[in-house]
Motif scaffolding. Structure first.
Motif, PDB file in Angstrom:
ATOM      1  N   PRO A 143      30.915 -31.038   0.178  1.00 62.30           N
ATOM      2  CA  PRO A 143      30.766 -31.362  -1.246  1.00 62.30           C
ATOM      3  C   PRO A 143      30.917 -32.856  -1.535  1.00 62.30           C
ATOM      4  CG  PRO A 143      32.186 -29.453  -0.950  1.00 62.30           C
ATOM      5  CD  PRO A 143      31.950 -30.031   0.414  1.00 62.30           C
ATOM      6  N   ALA A 144      30.100 -33.332  -2.469  1.00 58.27           N
ATOM      7  CA  ALA A 144      30.134 -34.740  -2.876  1.00 58.27           C
ATOM      8  C   ALA A 144      29.827 -34.823  -4.361  1.00 58.27           C
ATOM      9  CB  ALA A 144      29.113 -35.544  -2.080  1.00 58.27           C
ATOM     10  N   VAL A 145      30.559 -35.668  -5.073  1.00 57.64           N
ATOM     11  CA  VAL A 145      30.371 -35.815  -6.514  1.00 57.64           C
ATOM     12  C   VAL A 145      29.420 -36.973  -6.793  1.00 57.64           C
ATOM     13  CG1 VAL A 145      31.499 -36.251  -8.725  1.00 57.64           C
ATOM     14  CG2 VAL A 145      32.671 -34.896  -6.970  1.00 57.64           C
ATOM     15  N   LEU A 146      28.421 -36.696  -7.635  1.00 56.90           N
ATOM     16  CA  LEU A 146      27.418 -37.690  -7.995  1.00 56.90           C
ATOM     17  C   LEU A 146      27.216 -37.705  -9.498  1.00 56.90           C
ATOM     18  CD1 LEU A 146      24.873 -36.915  -5.196  1.00 56.90           C
ATOM     19  CD2 LEU A 146      25.797 -39.173  -5.628  1.00 56.90           C
ATOM     20  N   ASN A 147      26.726 -38.843  -9.992  1.00 56.87           N
ATOM     21  CA  ASN A 147      26.355 -38.965 -11.396  1.00 56.87           C
ATOM     22  C   ASN A 147      25.170 -39.905 -11.474  1.00 56.87           C
ATOM     23  OD1 ASN A 147      26.400 -38.623 -14.144  1.00 56.87           O
ATOM     24  ND2 ASN A 147      28.028 -40.112 -14.503  1.00 56.87           N
ATOM     25  N   GLY A 148      24.200 -39.593 -12.330  1.00 60.39           N
ATOM     26  CA  GLY A 148      23.014 -40.426 -12.448  1.00 60.39           C
ATOM     27  C   GLY A 148      22.026 -40.137 -11.326  1.00 60.39           C
ATOM     28  N   GLN A 149      21.333 -41.188 -10.841  1.00 55.26           N
ATOM     29  CA  GLN A 149      20.306 -41.020  -9.821  1.00 55.26           C
ATOM     30  C   GLN A 149      20.917 -40.933  -8.424  1.00 55.26           C
ATOM     31  OE1 GLN A 149      16.394 -43.183 -11.332  1.00 55.26           O
ATOM     32  NE2 GLN A 149      18.022 -44.645 -10.985  1.00 55.26           N
ATOM     33  N   PHE A 150      20.280 -40.119  -7.579  1.00 56.14           N
ATOM     34  CA  PHE A 150      20.661 -40.023  -6.178  1.00 56.14           C
ATOM     35  C   PHE A 150      19.452 -39.558  -5.388  1.00 56.14           C
ATOM     36  CE2 PHE A 150      21.392 -35.863  -7.947  1.00 56.14           C
ATOM     37  CZ  PHE A 150      21.098 -34.955  -6.938  1.00 56.14           C
ATOM     38  N   PHE A 151      19.598 -39.500  -4.056  1.00 54.87           N
ATOM     39  CA  PHE A 151      18.500 -39.110  -3.190  1.00 54.87           C
ATOM     40  C   PHE A 151      18.937 -37.945  -2.311  1.00 54.87           C
ATOM     41  CE2 PHE A 151      18.209 -43.585  -4.156  1.00 54.87           C
ATOM     42  CZ  PHE A 151      16.910 -43.711  -4.608  1.00 54.87           C
ATOM     43  N   VAL A 152      18.014 -37.047  -2.048  1.00 56.03           N
ATOM     44  CA  VAL A 152      18.286 -35.918  -1.162  1.00 56.03           C
ATOM     45  C   VAL A 152      17.087 -35.760  -0.234  1.00 56.03           C
ATOM     46  CG1 VAL A 152      17.395 -34.245  -2.859  1.00 56.03           C
ATOM     47  CG2 VAL A 152      18.931 -33.481  -1.050  1.00 56.03           C
ATOM     48  N   GLY A 153      17.364 -35.538   1.060  1.00 55.59           N
ATOM     49  CA  GLY A 153      16.259 -35.450   2.004  1.00 55.59           C
ATOM     50  C   GLY A 153      16.694 -35.038   3.389  1.00 55.59           C
ATOM     51  N   ALA A 154      15.838 -35.339   4.363  1.00 57.50           N
ATOM     52  CA  ALA A 154      16.044 -34.886   5.735  1.00 57.50           C
ATOM     53  C   ALA A 154      15.576 -35.947   6.713  1.00 57.50           C
ATOM     54  CB  ALA A 154      15.282 -33.593   5.970  1.00 57.50           C
ATOM     55  N   VAL A 155      16.128 -35.864   7.931  1.00 57.96           N
ATOM     56  CA  VAL A 155      15.711 -36.720   9.053  1.00 57.96           C
ATOM     57  C   VAL A 155      15.446 -35.807  10.234  1.00 57.96           C
ATOM     58  CG1 VAL A 155      16.339 -38.601  10.612  1.00 57.96           C
ATOM     59  CG2 VAL A 155      17.146 -38.629   8.242  1.00 57.96           C
ATOM     60  N   LEU A 156      14.298 -36.007  10.890  1.00 54.91           N
ATOM     61  CA  LEU A 156      13.891 -35.129  11.973  1.00 54.91           C
ATOM     62  C   LEU A 156      12.995 -35.900  12.937  1.00 54.91           C
ATOM     63  CD1 LEU A 156      12.686 -31.498  11.643  1.00 54.91           C
ATOM     64  CD2 LEU A 156      11.003 -33.184  12.330  1.00 54.91           C
ATOM     65  N   SER A 157      13.133 -35.661  14.236  1.00 51.69           N
ATOM     66  CA  SER A 157      12.223 -36.268  15.220  1.00 51.69           C
ATOM     67  C   SER A 157      10.944 -35.448  15.261  1.00 51.69           C
ATOM     68  CB  SER A 157      12.866 -36.294  16.612  1.00 51.69           C
ATOM     69  OG  SER A 157      13.930 -37.217  16.642  1.00 51.69           O
ATOM     70  N   THR A 158       9.819 -36.123  15.092  1.00 46.93           N
ATOM     71  CA  THR A 158       8.548 -35.419  14.956  1.00 46.93           C
ATOM     72  C   THR A 158       7.500 -36.009  15.895  1.00 46.93           C
ATOM     73  OG1 THR A 158       6.897 -34.673  13.348  1.00 46.93           O
ATOM     74  CG2 THR A 158       7.746 -36.908  13.076  1.00 46.93           C
ATOM     75  N   ASN A 159       6.324 -35.433  15.874  1.00 42.67           N
ATOM     76  CA  ASN A 159       5.157 -35.945  16.587  1.00 42.67           C
ATOM     77  C   ASN A 159       3.924 -35.322  15.954  1.00 42.67           C
ATOM     78  OD1 ASN A 159       4.702 -33.343  17.841  1.00 42.67           O
ATOM     79  ND2 ASN A 159       6.353 -33.855  19.260  1.00 42.67           N
ATOM     80  N   ALA A 160       2.774 -35.547  16.521  1.00 44.50           N
ATOM     81  CA  ALA A 160       1.537 -35.069  15.912  1.00 44.50           C
ATOM     82  C   ALA A 160       1.370 -33.552  15.998  1.00 44.50           C
ATOM     83  CB  ALA A 160       0.340 -35.741  16.578  1.00 44.50           C
ATOM     84  N   ASN A 161       2.261 -32.867  16.723  1.00 44.43           N
ATOM     85  CA  ASN A 161       2.106 -31.419  16.901  1.00 44.43           C
ATOM     86  C   ASN A 161       2.600 -30.594  15.728  1.00 44.43           C
ATOM     87  OD1 ASN A 161       0.989 -31.750  19.483  1.00 44.43           O
ATOM     88  ND2 ASN A 161       3.032 -31.925  20.387  1.00 44.43           N
ATOM     89  N   PHE A 162       3.362 -31.193  14.832  1.00 48.00           N
ATOM     90  CA  PHE A 162       3.798 -30.440  13.656  1.00 48.00           C
ATOM     91  C   PHE A 162       3.965 -31.368  12.461  1.00 48.00           C
ATOM     92  CE2 PHE A 162       7.497 -31.430  16.226  1.00 48.00           C
ATOM     93  CZ  PHE A 162       8.442 -31.888  15.330  1.00 48.00           C
ATOM     94  N   ASP A 163       3.994 -30.773  11.284  1.00 44.71           N
ATOM     95  CA  ASP A 163       4.013 -31.531  10.034  1.00 44.71           C
ATOM     96  C   ASP A 163       5.197 -31.059   9.191  1.00 44.71           C
ATOM     97  OD1 ASP A 163       2.113 -29.304  10.325  1.00 44.71           O
ATOM     98  OD2 ASP A 163       1.946 -29.407   8.164  1.00 44.71           O
ATOM     99  N   PRO A 164       6.301 -31.805   9.198  1.00 46.28           N
ATOM    100  CA  PRO A 164       7.543 -31.303   8.632  1.00 46.28           C
ATOM    101  C   PRO A 164       7.695 -31.375   7.113  1.00 46.28           C
ATOM    102  CG  PRO A 164       7.888 -33.448   9.614  1.00 46.28           C
ATOM    103  CD  PRO A 164       6.482 -33.057   9.928  1.00 46.28           C
ATOM    104  N   ALA A 165       7.125 -32.377   6.469  1.00 46.55           N
ATOM    105  CA  ALA A 165       7.470 -32.669   5.076  1.00 46.55           C
ATOM    106  C   ALA A 165       6.479 -32.025   4.099  1.00 46.55           C
ATOM    107  CB  ALA A 165       7.517 -34.179   4.857  1.00 46.55           C
ATOM    108  N   THR A 166       6.868 -30.914   3.515  1.00 45.82           N
ATOM    109  CA  THR A 166       6.014 -30.209   2.568  1.00 45.82           C
ATOM    110  C   THR A 166       6.037 -30.895   1.211  1.00 45.82           C
ATOM    111  OG1 THR A 166       6.407 -28.119   3.691  1.00 45.82           O
ATOM    112  CG2 THR A 166       5.573 -27.987   1.456  1.00 45.82           C
ATOM    113  N   MET A 167       4.863 -30.954   0.572  1.00 49.82           N
ATOM    114  CA  MET A 167       4.727 -31.630  -0.716  1.00 49.82           C
ATOM    115  C   MET A 167       4.179 -30.707  -1.790  1.00 49.82           C
ATOM    116  SD  MET A 167       3.597 -35.511   0.090  1.00 49.82           S
ATOM    117  CE  MET A 167       4.181 -35.949  -1.536  1.00 49.82           C
TER     118      MET A 167
END
Length: 197
Positions: free
Chosen positions: A118-142
């Motif tokens: 748990p972490a307390v935030l107020n206002g703007q923040f960022f949420v995301g992921a880090v992953l090792s990838t290559n051309a064989n798969f596409d991780p970031a859905t939009m």
């Protein structure tokens, strides 16, 4: 080189609901409808994130993400960053909380939920992921239908397992609009209390 790949929508999908705390809120900007996902042609660490915001101090307890074609069990780090500068620019972000986990629900067009310390935030923040990838798969859905408005970002490392999420700005974070791609990423945060903004 980034390549957007269209997502094929199945004739039917099995959605397994999960229970959140009765007072929990979902902090999101996507509309819940995936359109395509991003791949990176080189063996590289890929970081992707959305800029979110809350109007009052909120305790973030989990991250929810929709993976593209990611192998089950692929190591992934889910992150929440504080916006140190207050300008909505992740190049001035500082890692607040994270969890190392494994990819799941890849290509199923359903969200995978991960608890974070748990972490307390107020206002703007960022949420995301880090992953090792290559051309064989596409991780970031939009979600291609929600206007970007400077809210969807990405960065790459200097090879596999080189991206340190502590200070994303050390790797130069760019808005996905720079790739000529519309929309926002399918990544959300959950707060312990309050209404869904």
């Amino acid at each position: 080189m980034f390549l957007p790949k269209p997502m094929l929508r199945p004739a039917y999908a099995l959605h397994v609901p999960f229970a959140l705390h009765a007072g929990a809120q979902t902090i999101k900007i996507d509309d819940g409808v995936p359109g395509y996902s991003l791949s990176y042609a080189l063996p590289e660490d890929l970081c992707w994130m959305n800029r979110l915001s809350v109007a009052t101090p909120t305790t973030i307890t989990s991250v929810e993400i929709m993976f593209g074609d990611v192998p089950t069990g692929r190591p992934v780090t889910l992150c929440v960053w504080r916006d140190l500068g207050g300008f909505g620019d992740p190049n001035q972000a500082l890692l607040l909380t994270s969890v190392q986990a494994q990819g799941k629900n890849g290509g199923q067009q359903t969200f995978a939920r991960y608890d974070v310390p748990p972490a307390v935030l107020n206002g703007q923040f960022f949420v995301g992921a880090v992953l090792s990838t290559n051309a064989n798969f596409d991780p970031a859905t939009m979600d291609p239908n929600t206007p970007n408005q400077g809210r969807a970002w990405f960065a790459t490392g200097y090879g596999p397992c080189t991206f340190d999420p502590t200070f994303p700005g050390a790797y130069v974070v760019n808005n996905v609009a720079a790739l000529g791609i519309a929309g926002v990423l399918m990544v959300r945060a959950h707060g312990s209390t309050g209404p869904t903004p």
